[in-house]
Write a protein that holds these residues in place. Sequence first.
Motif, mmCIF file in Angstrom:
data_model
loop_
_atom_site.group_PDB
_atom_site.id
_atom_site.type_symbol
_atom_site.label_atom_id
_atom_site.label_comp_id
_atom_site.label_asym_id
_atom_site.label_seq_id
_atom_site.Cartn_x
_atom_site.Cartn_y
_atom_site.Cartn_z
ATOM 1 N N ASN A 181 25.487 33.429 24.180
ATOM 2 C CA ASN A 181 24.271 34.188 23.820
ATOM 3 C C ASN A 181 24.262 35.475 24.640
ATOM 4 O OD1 ASN A 181 23.243 33.554 26.446
ATOM 5 N ND2 ASN A 181 22.489 31.589 25.694
ATOM 6 N N ALA A 182 23.152 36.220 24.549
ATOM 7 C CA ALA A 182 23.118 37.520 25.239
ATOM 8 C C ALA A 182 23.252 37.347 26.751
ATOM 9 C CB ALA A 182 21.816 38.242 24.908
ATOM 10 N N GLY A 183 22.793 36.221 27.276
ATOM 11 C CA GLY A 183 22.883 35.983 28.722
ATOM 12 C C GLY A 183 24.303 35.685 29.159
ATOM 13 N N THR A 184 24.992 34.853 28.403
ATOM 14 C CA THR A 184 26.359 34.484 28.816
ATOM 15 C C THR A 184 27.300 35.680 28.716
ATOM 16 O OG1 THR A 184 26.956 33.718 26.590
ATOM 17 C CG2 THR A 184 26.070 32.064 28.104
ATOM 18 N N SER A 185 26.983 36.630 27.820
ATOM 19 C CA SER A 185 27.889 37.777 27.649
ATOM 20 C C SER A 185 27.896 38.663 28.892
ATOM 21 C CB SER A 185 27.505 38.586 26.409
ATOM 22 O OG SER A 185 26.269 39.226 26.628
ATOM 23 N N GLU A 186 26.897 38.486 29.761
ATOM 24 C CA GLU A 186 26.878 39.284 30.992
ATOM 25 C C GLU A 186 27.731 38.656 32.079
ATOM 26 O OE1 GLU A 186 23.090 40.663 32.170
ATOM 27 O OE2 GLU A 186 23.004 41.755 30.266
ATOM 28 N N GLU A 233 13.836 38.139 42.323
ATOM 29 C CA GLU A 233 14.253 37.734 43.665
ATOM 30 C C GLU A 233 14.523 36.233 43.756
ATOM 31 O OE1 GLU A 233 11.937 39.557 46.770
ATOM 32 O OE2 GLU A 233 12.622 38.008 48.169
ATOM 33 N N ASN A 234 13.599 35.447 43.259
ATOM 34 C CA ASN A 234 13.743 33.988 43.376
ATOM 35 C C ASN A 234 13.967 33.286 42.049
ATOM 36 O OD1 ASN A 234 13.571 33.267 46.122
ATOM 37 N ND2 ASN A 234 11.434 33.944 46.109
ATOM 38 N N SER A 235 14.129 34.076 40.998
ATOM 39 C CA SER A 235 14.214 33.472 39.668
ATOM 40 C C SER A 235 15.490 33.903 38.948
ATOM 41 C CB SER A 235 13.012 33.876 38.818
ATOM 42 O OG SER A 235 11.813 33.583 39.494
ATOM 43 N N MET A 236 15.942 33.017 38.094
ATOM 44 C CA MET A 236 17.064 33.310 37.209
ATOM 45 C C MET A 236 16.558 33.119 35.790
ATOM 46 S SD MET A 236 18.040 31.534 40.032
ATOM 47 C CE MET A 236 18.303 29.846 39.612
ATOM 48 N N VAL A 237 16.914 34.018 34.919
ATOM 49 C CA VAL A 237 16.523 33.842 33.523
ATOM 50 C C VAL A 237 17.753 33.378 32.753
ATOM 51 C CG1 VAL A 237 15.563 34.929 31.472
ATOM 52 C CG2 VAL A 237 14.775 35.635 33.745
ATOM 53 N N PHE A 238 17.760 32.104 32.394
ATOM 54 C CA PHE A 238 18.855 31.594 31.573
ATOM 55 C C PHE A 238 18.478 31.771 30.111
ATOM 56 C CE2 PHE A 238 19.397 28.817 35.455
ATOM 57 C CZ PHE A 238 20.507 29.505 35.921
ATOM 58 N N HIS A 239 19.384 32.375 29.371
ATOM 59 C CA HIS A 239 19.111 32.624 27.959
ATOM 60 C C HIS A 239 19.428 31.399 27.120
ATOM 61 C CE1 HIS A 239 19.265 37.295 28.010
ATOM 62 N NE2 HIS A 239 18.987 36.845 29.230
ATOM 63 N N ALA A 240 18.604 31.175 26.112
ATOM 64 C CA ALA A 240 18.898 30.116 25.142
ATOM 65 C C ALA A 240 19.152 30.820 23.813
ATOM 66 C CB ALA A 240 17.751 29.114 25.102
ATOM 67 N N GLY A 241 18.141 30.908 22.967
ATOM 68 C CA GLY A 241 18.333 31.598 21.684
ATOM 69 C C GLY A 241 18.101 33.083 21.842
ATOM 70 N N THR A 242 19.137 33.801 22.277
ATOM 71 C CA THR A 242 19.050 35.259 22.361
ATOM 72 C C THR A 242 20.327 35.876 21.807
ATOM 73 O OG1 THR A 242 20.122 35.573 24.515
ATOM 74 C CG2 THR A 242 17.744 35.111 24.545
ATOM 75 N N VAL A 285 18.124 43.238 23.553
ATOM 76 C CA VAL A 285 18.255 41.786 23.462
ATOM 77 C C VAL A 285 17.091 41.254 22.632
ATOM 78 C CG1 VAL A 285 18.267 39.635 24.789
ATOM 79 C CG2 VAL A 285 19.475 41.645 25.663
ATOM 80 N N VAL A 286 17.426 40.451 21.628
ATOM 81 C CA VAL A 286 16.375 39.926 20.750
ATOM 82 C C VAL A 286 16.423 38.405 20.703
ATOM 83 C CG1 VAL A 286 16.324 41.996 19.299
ATOM 84 C CG2 VAL A 286 17.842 40.093 18.679
ATOM 85 N N SER A 287 15.299 37.811 20.306
ATOM 86 C CA SER A 287 15.246 36.349 20.177
ATOM 87 C C SER A 287 16.086 35.926 18.987
ATOM 88 C CB SER A 287 13.799 35.900 20.009
ATOM 89 O OG SER A 287 13.274 36.408 18.787
ATOM 90 N N ASN A 288 16.675 34.752 19.117
ATOM 91 C CA ASN A 288 17.588 34.292 18.068
ATOM 92 C C ASN A 288 17.515 32.773 17.908
ATOM 93 O OD1 ASN A 288 19.640 34.761 16.148
ATOM 94 N ND2 ASN A 288 21.216 34.149 17.612
ATOM 95 N N GLY A 289 16.367 32.195 18.274
ATOM 96 C CA GLY A 289 16.222 30.745 18.157
ATOM 97 C C GLY A 289 14.822 30.338 18.553
#
Length: 424
Positions: free
Chosen positions: A34-39, A360-369, A377-381
């Motif tokens: 997804n868009a997150g893993t591509s980074e 700082e203390n958070s990670m945003v893991f993408h699911a349907g993006t 980056v757009v929603s995809n799920g």
Amino acid sequence: MRLLILGSGGREHAIAWKSAQSSHLSKLYIAPGNAGTSEIGENVDLSYNDFEAVAAFALDKAIDVILVGPEEPLVNGIVDYFESRDDLSGITVIGPNKKAAQLEGSKNFSKELMKKYNIPTAKYATFTKDNIKDGYGYLELMKPPYVLKADGIAAGKGVLILKKLDEAKKELKNMLEGKFGAAGNKVVVEQFLKGIELSVFVITDGKNYKVLPEAKDYKRVGANDTGLNTGGMGAVSPVPFANREFMDKVENQVIIPTIKGLRKEGILYKGFIFFGLINVKGDPFVIEYNCRMGDPETEVVMPRIKSDLLELLDGMATDTLSERDVEIDPRSAATVMMVSGGYPEEYEKGKQILGLKEFENSMVFHAGTKQNEDGSVVSNGGRVLAVTSYGKDVERALQASYEAIEDINFDNAYFRKDIGFDLI
Ligand code: AMP
Ligand code: GLY
């Protein structure tokens, strides 16, 4: 290690994120990602159910290890496929083979295993079209609510919990007559267990195992666990009641007999085992097994593993897991899922996501993006983002996730505001 991760959810992003911290990683691909893993790595436009295509890609890119995120390719035999071809013998596929994946793929198989090896679980009986009358009789002997489970995988919808006897009988008939297709050719009817659920994960080479951090996920779409079941709206780790005493019971009564039982059945299980447990007055009972990691649990489990994930994977592949350690981060982790309004029913995709940044203390893991050509980056799920944070305790981890969510936005975004509240 040249690693290929199969899948496209928050689970796979979290595994990719953790893998990327390893000094052993030389190249990372995610299919489809997804868009997150591509980074973090390179996304590959590949269907993970097309084993031939996965194999061709893996050979072409000299992949060492393939980590399978979702259950579907495992239940369909991706491991067996790789083992059947001599030219693929240099590639390790992390996950159980088809026979072993029945732990998730067949409720009847898993219940029989638990019965045979005395693993605590709800009392049950299995019925087919041919003995449906016995099924009605069995239901009459039980107390409500009634739990009916389609034997096979029915897109996560194969479990029905019914309050009335006549409803239960009707649904038993519907299931056996094809409501869930072939998945319902056999139906497990079981006793309802009352308690708090939690998810426990191990990694095993078939003989040795390592327990990973436990987690609790929140399955219902609405506050206070109301509304429809979803893939998961949030998760926290650790789980306060999973203290030493409770986890010792889990290990001795559930984990060890499961791994030994599988071996005695002549089944070589390598991979992750996800124990869906329920705490009934201080004792663990197995609700279900899964042959993969959980989602969104992985989004809190991976951040709490301090050890090198790729060393653990290597330990599993080379039967040296006993020599590896799993060091656990003492901090708590919490994840809150931002979903598309309407999920788990109808929802819209393609909404632009704003406010993604380094927290700082958070990670945003993408699911349907998905990333558009212009970089947006757009929603995809249905499930879009798993906002995960560390904290000194679960309360503070949750607070950090809710603060991060205030900065993130997309049209019609929804999230539960009470994740973890039952534990605080
Ligand atoms: P499963 O697909 O087996 O995990 O079942 C889906 C959900 O149904 C579980 O997460 C539980 O919340 C619930 N469930 C399944 N079996 C039982 C049971 N025997 N007693 C109570 N709740 C259950
Ligand atoms: N969170 C539950 C699952 O992954 O099945």
